[in-house]
Design a protein around this motif. Structure first.
Motif, PDB file in Angstrom:
ATOM      1  N   ASP A   1      46.619  27.720  35.724  1.00 30.38           N
ATOM      2  CA  ASP A   1      45.760  28.765  35.177  1.00 30.38           C
ATOM      3  C   ASP A   1      44.471  28.938  35.973  1.00 30.38           C
ATOM      4  OD1 ASP A   1      47.490  29.448  33.153  1.00 30.38           O
ATOM      5  OD2 ASP A   1      46.596  28.062  31.712  1.00 30.38           O
ATOM      6  N   TYR A   2      44.024  27.906  36.658  1.00 30.75           N
ATOM      7  CA  TYR A   2      42.748  27.970  37.364  1.00 30.75           C
ATOM      8  C   TYR A   2      42.888  28.491  38.792  1.00 30.75           C
ATOM      9  CZ  TYR A   2      44.606  23.530  38.997  1.00 30.75           C
ATOM     10  OH  TYR A   2      45.422  22.566  39.508  1.00 30.75           O
ATOM     11  N   ASP A   3      44.116  28.776  39.273  1.00 34.32           N
ATOM     12  CA  ASP A   3      44.316  29.297  40.624  1.00 34.32           C
ATOM     13  C   ASP A   3      44.364  30.823  40.564  1.00 34.32           C
ATOM     14  OD1 ASP A   3      44.982  29.930  43.207  1.00 34.32           O
ATOM     15  OD2 ASP A   3      46.568  28.427  43.374  1.00 34.32           O
ATOM     16  N   ASP A   4      43.176  31.431  40.525  1.00 36.52           N
ATOM     17  CA  ASP A   4      43.084  32.881  40.392  1.00 36.52           C
ATOM     18  C   ASP A   4      43.727  33.624  41.551  1.00 36.52           C
ATOM     19  OD1 ASP A   4      41.773  32.594  37.993  1.00 36.52           O
ATOM     20  OD2 ASP A   4      39.780  32.757  38.874  1.00 36.52           O
TER      21      ASP A   4
ATOM     22  N   PHE B   1      50.597  36.994  42.405  1.00 39.08           N
ATOM     23  CA  PHE B   1      51.769  37.115  41.536  1.00 39.08           C
ATOM     24  C   PHE B   1      51.786  38.476  40.833  1.00 39.08           C
ATOM     25  CE2 PHE B   1      53.575  36.804  37.285  1.00 39.08           C
ATOM     26  CZ  PHE B   1      54.863  36.363  37.565  1.00 39.08           C
ATOM     27  N   TYR B   2      50.630  38.916  40.356  1.00 41.52           N
ATOM     28  CA  TYR B   2      50.555  40.192  39.642  1.00 41.52           C
ATOM     29  C   TYR B   2      50.421  41.389  40.581  1.00 41.52           C
ATOM     30  CZ  TYR B   2      50.347  37.517  35.362  1.00 41.52           C
ATOM     31  OH  TYR B   2      50.654  36.667  34.324  1.00 41.52           O
ATOM     32  N   GLY B   3      50.531  41.154  41.889  1.00 36.74           N
ATOM     33  CA  GLY B   3      50.623  42.249  42.849  1.00 36.74           C
ATOM     34  C   GLY B   3      49.314  42.906  43.219  1.00 36.74           C
ATOM     35  N   TYR B   4      48.205  42.203  43.085  1.00 37.96           N
ATOM     36  CA  TYR B   4      46.927  42.784  43.475  1.00 37.96           C
ATOM     37  C   TYR B   4      46.737  42.674  44.981  1.00 37.96           C
ATOM     38  CZ  TYR B   4      46.015  43.144  38.555  1.00 37.96           C
ATOM     39  OH  TYR B   4      46.115  43.488  37.232  1.00 37.96           O
ATOM     40  N   SER B   5      45.989  43.581  45.545  1.00 38.94           N
ATOM     41  CA  SER B   5      45.750  43.612  46.981  1.00 38.94           C
ATOM     42  C   SER B   5      44.943  42.394  47.414  1.00 38.94           C
ATOM     43  CB  SER B   5      44.995  44.888  47.367  1.00 38.94           C
ATOM     44  OG  SER B   5      43.672  44.841  46.851  1.00 38.94           O
ATOM     45  N   LYS B   6      44.999  42.095  48.712  1.00 37.52           N
ATOM     46  CA  LYS B   6      44.227  40.965  49.237  1.00 37.52           C
ATOM     47  C   LYS B   6      42.745  41.154  48.957  1.00 37.52           C
ATOM     48  CE  LYS B   6      47.449  39.753  52.880  1.00 37.52           C
ATOM     49  NZ  LYS B   6      47.701  39.684  54.325  1.00 37.52           N
ATOM     50  N   ALA B   7      42.264  42.379  49.122  1.00 34.63           N
ATOM     51  CA  ALA B   7      40.835  42.654  48.883  1.00 34.63           C
ATOM     52  C   ALA B   7      40.478  42.438  47.415  1.00 34.63           C
ATOM     53  CB  ALA B   7      40.493  44.082  49.310  1.00 34.63           C
ATOM     54  N   ALA B   8      41.348  42.859  46.500  1.00 39.73           N
ATOM     55  CA  ALA B   8      41.072  42.683  45.070  1.00 39.73           C
ATOM     56  C   ALA B   8      41.080  41.203  44.698  1.00 39.73           C
ATOM     57  CB  ALA B   8      42.093  43.448  44.236  1.00 39.73           C
ATOM     58  N   VAL B   9      42.024  40.450  45.263  1.00 44.84           N
ATOM     59  CA  VAL B   9      42.086  39.010  44.978  1.00 44.84           C
ATOM     60  C   VAL B   9      40.852  38.324  45.535  1.00 44.84           C
ATOM     61  CG1 VAL B   9      43.342  36.879  45.488  1.00 44.84           C
ATOM     62  CG2 VAL B   9      44.602  38.938  44.828  1.00 44.84           C
TER      63      VAL B   9
ATOM     64  N   ILE C   1      42.959  49.423  37.410  1.00 41.06           N
ATOM     65  CA  ILE C   1      44.083  48.620  37.878  1.00 41.06           C
ATOM     66  C   ILE C   1      44.719  49.249  39.103  1.00 41.06           C
ATOM     67  CG2 ILE C   1      46.412  47.803  37.286  1.00 41.06           C
ATOM     68  CD1 ILE C   1      45.339  47.229  34.483  1.00 41.06           C
ATOM     69  N   GLY C   2      44.870  50.560  39.088  1.00 38.31           N
ATOM     70  CA  GLY C   2      45.481  51.247  40.224  1.00 38.31           C
ATOM     71  C   GLY C   2      44.755  51.002  41.530  1.00 38.31           C
ATOM     72  N   SER C   3      43.439  50.924  41.490  1.00 37.22           N
ATOM     73  CA  SER C   3      42.665  50.702  42.708  1.00 37.22           C
ATOM     74  C   SER C   3      42.787  49.273  43.225  1.00 37.22           C
ATOM     75  CB  SER C   3      41.192  51.040  42.466  1.00 37.22           C
ATOM     76  OG  SER C   3      40.604  50.092  41.592  1.00 37.22           O
ATOM     77  N   ARG C   4      43.325  48.385  42.416  1.00 32.59           N
ATOM     78  CA  ARG C   4      43.435  46.977  42.803  1.00 32.59           C
ATOM     79  C   ARG C   4      44.850  46.543  43.191  1.00 32.59           C
ATOM     80  NH1 ARG C   4      39.156  47.980  40.185  1.00 32.59           N
ATOM     81  NH2 ARG C   4      37.310  46.650  40.207  1.00 32.59           N
ATOM     82  N   LEU C   5      45.836  47.382  42.923  1.00 36.78           N
ATOM     83  CA  LEU C   5      47.219  47.021  43.237  1.00 36.78           C
ATOM     84  C   LEU C   5      47.487  47.087  44.735  1.00 36.78           C
ATOM     85  CD1 LEU C   5      49.175  48.927  40.446  1.00 36.78           C
ATOM     86  CD2 LEU C   5      48.896  46.450  40.668  1.00 36.78           C
ATOM     87  N   ALA C   6      48.277  46.144  45.237  1.00 39.69           N
ATOM     88  CA  ALA C   6      48.693  46.176  46.646  1.00 39.69           C
ATOM     89  C   ALA C   6      49.616  47.360  46.881  1.00 39.69           C
ATOM     90  CB  ALA C   6      49.390  44.863  47.009  1.00 39.69           C
ATOM     91  N   ASP C   7      50.401  47.741  45.885  1.00 35.52           N
ATOM     92  CA  ASP C   7      51.336  48.858  45.992  1.00 35.52           C
ATOM     93  C   ASP C   7      51.065  49.847  44.862  1.00 35.52           C
ATOM     94  OD1 ASP C   7      53.434  50.617  46.261  1.00 35.52           O
ATOM     95  OD2 ASP C   7      55.007  49.116  45.948  1.00 35.52           O
ATOM     96  N   PRO C   8      50.142  50.796  45.091  1.00 30.07           N
ATOM     97  CA  PRO C   8      49.805  51.762  44.032  1.00 30.07           C
ATOM     98  C   PRO C   8      50.972  52.649  43.607  1.00 30.07           C
ATOM     99  CG  PRO C   8      48.157  51.791  45.777  1.00 30.07           C
ATOM    100  CD  PRO C   8      49.300  50.955  46.256  1.00 30.07           C
ATOM    101  N   SER C   9      52.060  52.693  44.394  1.00 32.19           N
ATOM    102  CA  SER C   9      53.200  53.518  43.995  1.00 32.19           C
ATOM    103  C   SER C   9      53.864  52.978  42.725  1.00 32.19           C
ATOM    104  CB  SER C   9      54.225  53.621  45.127  1.00 32.19           C
ATOM    105  OG  SER C   9      54.899  52.394  45.313  1.00 32.19           O
ATOM    106  N   LEU C  10      53.563  51.726  42.345  1.00 28.32           N
ATOM    107  CA  LEU C  10      54.079  51.188  41.082  1.00 28.32           C
ATOM    108  C   LEU C  10      53.591  52.012  39.888  1.00 28.32           C
ATOM    109  CD1 LEU C  10      53.646  47.356  41.704  1.00 28.32           C
ATOM    110  CD2 LEU C  10      55.803  48.617  41.579  1.00 28.32           C
TER     111      LEU C  10
END
Length: 144
Positions: free
Chosen positions: A108-111, A117-125, A23-32
């Motif tokens: 639900d189908y708009d991943d 919304f859950y704060g994942y990085s653009k690359a992860a999304v 999860i940490g590698s996918r967050l836009a803000d890993p400081s969370l």
């Protein structure tokens, strides 16, 4: 003699979570992760990431309602876990949820929207949505 322990969730340091790196590698803000905690159930600590920055909400799922209730109580009052709520499942084969922060997108189908919304990085999304787009494109080409 086997000792049977009751299923009581407990908080442990976030770095002990099995999914910390994932999860940490996918967050836009890993400081969370500095304010995250891990919830240990069944000897398997899983990460609970607080809201902040682009991350507007979070959730954890549980097979047993009692575990969800107990976890909600553990997270209550912790910084970054506002508006904690329990969403019991009406179905026996679906998990119960503990949610915090804002309400997730209704679609639900708009991943992509859910990932943002859950704060994942653009690359992860983008990576998470790529297989769905590829499958949809392949399916469409077979129908034409």
């Amino acid at each position: 003699m086997t000792v049977i322990r009751p299923l009581i969730p407990r908080l442990v340091p976030a770095r002990l979570a099995y999914d910390f790196e994932y999860i940490g590698s996918r967050l836009a803000d890993p400081s969370l992760l500095d304010h995250a905690v891990a919830v240990c159930v069944h000897r398997a600590p899983l990460l609970a990431v607080p809201v902040g920055g682009a991350r507007r909400g979070g959730f954890m799922s549980f097979d047993l309602l009692i575990l969800a209730e107990e976890t909600r109580g553990l997270l209550e009052g912790l910084p970054g876990f506002p508006d904690l709520r329990l969403r019991p499942s009406p179905y026996r084969d679906t998990c119960h949820l503990v949610e915090w922060g804002g309400r997730p997108p209704a679609c639900d189908y708009d991943d992509a929207a859910r990932g943002r919304f859950y704060g994942y990085s653009k690359a992860a999304v983008r990576a998470a949505c790529q297989p769905a787009r590829s499958a949809a494109a392949a399916d469409h080409s077979h129908r034409s």
